[in-house]
Scaffold this motif. Sequence first.
Motif, PDB file in Angstrom:
ATOM      1  N   LYS A 231      -0.095   3.063  12.331  1.00  0.00           N
ATOM      2  CA  LYS A 231       0.405   2.892  10.954  1.00  0.00           C
ATOM      3  C   LYS A 231       1.608   1.940  10.934  1.00  0.00           C
ATOM      4  O   LYS A 231       2.318   1.803  11.919  1.00  0.00           O
ATOM      5  CB  LYS A 231       0.860   4.243  10.394  1.00  0.00           C
ATOM      6  N   LYS A 233       1.656  -1.340  10.522  1.00  0.00           N
ATOM      7  CA  LYS A 233       1.511  -2.565  11.326  1.00  0.00           C
ATOM      8  C   LYS A 233       0.857  -3.683  10.528  1.00  0.00           C
ATOM      9  O   LYS A 233       0.213  -4.541  11.102  1.00  0.00           O
ATOM     10  CB  LYS A 233       0.619  -2.260  12.533  1.00  0.00           C
ATOM     11  N   SER A 234       0.977  -3.640   9.205  1.00  0.00           N
ATOM     12  CA  SER A 234       0.235  -4.617   8.408  1.00  0.00           C
ATOM     13  C   SER A 234       0.846  -6.018   8.519  1.00  0.00           C
ATOM     14  O   SER A 234       1.991  -6.182   8.932  1.00  0.00           O
ATOM     15  CB  SER A 234       0.248  -4.191   6.940  1.00  0.00           C
ATOM     16  N   LYS A 235       0.040  -7.005   8.104  1.00  0.00           N
ATOM     17  CA  LYS A 235       0.515  -8.404   8.088  1.00  0.00           C
ATOM     18  C   LYS A 235       1.737  -8.523   7.198  1.00  0.00           C
ATOM     19  O   LYS A 235       2.621  -9.331   7.439  1.00  0.00           O
ATOM     20  CB  LYS A 235      -0.581  -9.295   7.497  1.00  0.00           C
ATOM     21  N   ASN A 265       2.963   4.890   5.837  1.00  0.00           N
ATOM     22  CA  ASN A 265       2.949   3.523   6.375  1.00  0.00           C
ATOM     23  C   ASN A 265       4.338   2.914   6.421  1.00  0.00           C
ATOM     24  O   ASN A 265       4.747   2.366   7.439  1.00  0.00           O
ATOM     25  CB  ASN A 265       2.049   2.628   5.514  1.00  0.00           C
ATOM     26  N   TRP A 269       6.578   1.953   9.777  1.00  0.00           N
ATOM     27  CA  TRP A 269       7.076   0.601  10.055  1.00  0.00           C
ATOM     28  C   TRP A 269       8.583   0.650  10.325  1.00  0.00           C
ATOM     29  O   TRP A 269       9.067   0.071  11.301  1.00  0.00           O
ATOM     30  CB  TRP A 269       6.779  -0.342   8.882  1.00  0.00           C
ATOM     31  N   MET A 428      -6.345  -9.477  -0.174  1.00  0.00           N
ATOM     32  CA  MET A 428      -6.620  -8.045  -0.057  1.00  0.00           C
ATOM     33  C   MET A 428      -8.133  -7.868  -0.054  1.00  0.00           C
ATOM     34  O   MET A 428      -8.820  -8.449  -0.899  1.00  0.00           O
ATOM     35  CB  MET A 428      -6.023  -7.397  -1.302  1.00  0.00           C
ATOM     36  N   ASN A 480      -2.014  -8.794  -2.599  1.00  0.00           N
ATOM     37  CA  ASN A 480      -0.745  -8.069  -2.507  1.00  0.00           C
ATOM     38  C   ASN A 480       0.347  -9.121  -2.439  1.00  0.00           C
ATOM     39  O   ASN A 480       0.085 -10.275  -2.078  1.00  0.00           O
ATOM     40  CB  ASN A 480      -0.693  -7.255  -1.217  1.00  0.00           C
TER      41      ASN A 480
END
Length: 493
Positions: A231, A233-235, A265, A269, A428, A480
Amino acid sequence: MLKSFVELSLGTDTEKLASALNMNPEQVTCVETSKSMRKVLENKGYSVTTSIPDINDVLEADESQSSRPLFSFVSLLNVIDRCDNPKALLESAISSLQPGGHLLLSIVLPFSGRVYEGKLFHPWKRARSRKPLFPLQLLSDFDIPNEKSFEVNAAMFFEAILRLQPQLELVKWTRLPYVSSGDLKRTHYPLDMAVAVLKLNPNLPTLASSDKTSVVAKSGSESLPLTCQNKGKSKIFTWLQKTLVDNGYVKASWGKVLDAGAGVNSMCWLLRQSYDTVTGVTARPAGLDSYGDALHSFVDDSVNIVVGNWKDKAFMKETNQYDIVLSDYLLGSTELHWRFGAEMLLERILTVLKPNGFLLIIGLEPYEMILHRSDPHDRLVLDIEAIGDSVALLIGESTYRELPQQWVIEQIDRRPDFEVVATQQFAMKLTAESMRRQLAYATKTAAKIVDRDFRVAFEKRIEDLTLSLDTFETHNKARNYAVVVQRKNKSGE
Ligand SMILES: C[S@@+](CC[C@H](N)C(=O)[O-])C[C@H]1O[C@@H](n2cnc3c(N)ncnc32)[C@H](O)[C@@H]1O
């Protein structure tokens, strides 16, 4: 007394190291978990133990010293990338090192953390490997271009080590060849390794010193909860991290951090970063869009979870508190807790930001801003969104009210003390699965419509939309966005 502990397999490297350091076997303590290997080392005259804390116990007992004996030299050879918790291993090693003592570190590069499980050296069975539970965080997360030279890989690795242990000084390092055993495709793989000597300098500040609480040591990536494994770890988070660096926020610690609309999330982070304190705000303990219980279930006491509503004037009322404030899908969701409150909420979270601090906003561009009813694929997405919203409206429940990036920018632009320093949009992917989840929400909500005919009509429409998803191809026009805002300091810089 000159002592060392060395984690090695057959003892040959221990011998070489002891001889290079002019030490007799009895001056060397080895950490070894394998019983058979312990025997080999013991037969050669080394003290052997199974874990670093044991060493301290053993030495305390037989030297009857009141203070814990420390080693003048510690080596960690090719082990940081093969353990579950590199940060904790490093900490134990450093806490066993005397001031001015040296750490010998070797690592195969590019860094690749893997933990091997299962039977090693078995002729028929390969050991299984998996990701470490608490991976070492490298700057590769910051998107350094693809083909990295050995030097870039080495710099990334040592940056991570020195970030975790700021009292270490890199004295010398070199590059050596490393031959890894092969597999079915190749007999062996030639790789490179870095070998470095680092010195423990107690005069350098630790992360936990100065005016801070010592939360960093407890809740950095070392103690990242299992829940966070995949969790946060999004761009978008990676971009935010890089943007802070690009804007001069290159600090050992992010200072006081606030997750103003906390969730799993965003919290994961933040827990991956170095910080002094982390506070997470959520509106209610449980239920839709309320993460209090979920957050409490995986963070420890060092993280402050505050359950309350920004709407309440007495809530979080101290100003200039935080170095970093994160608003991760908060503005769109506040409609559930504070109707038409987004603008006032933005004002509140800007107020708690310190001068020079950063507000990081993540949001969803409202679909209506970018999708077109004339395109059948877009229309289906819009219809699915609309059915959930209209059912909620019909039964008097509030639902998400996303706000465009332009709205955020204009809000900031009219405040002289704040400045938008970067914005970015992110494609997205809407899949049939994510669309079905929207429809599941609509179905659940439609069940509350009291008027029978009305309810049946809605249920029929939801069913039709569900059937249309059978041929749905992943939709990727939605966006997004992320906006990075900085509070200027008093002199307006
Ligand atoms: C959609 S969630 C955010 C997603 C989350 N950051 C994550 O990692 O998944 C919105 C969060 O903001 C909180 N929130 C929304 N409006 C709020 C308000 N007026 N006061 C306090 N918390 C609020 C919600 O309770 C929830 O914790």
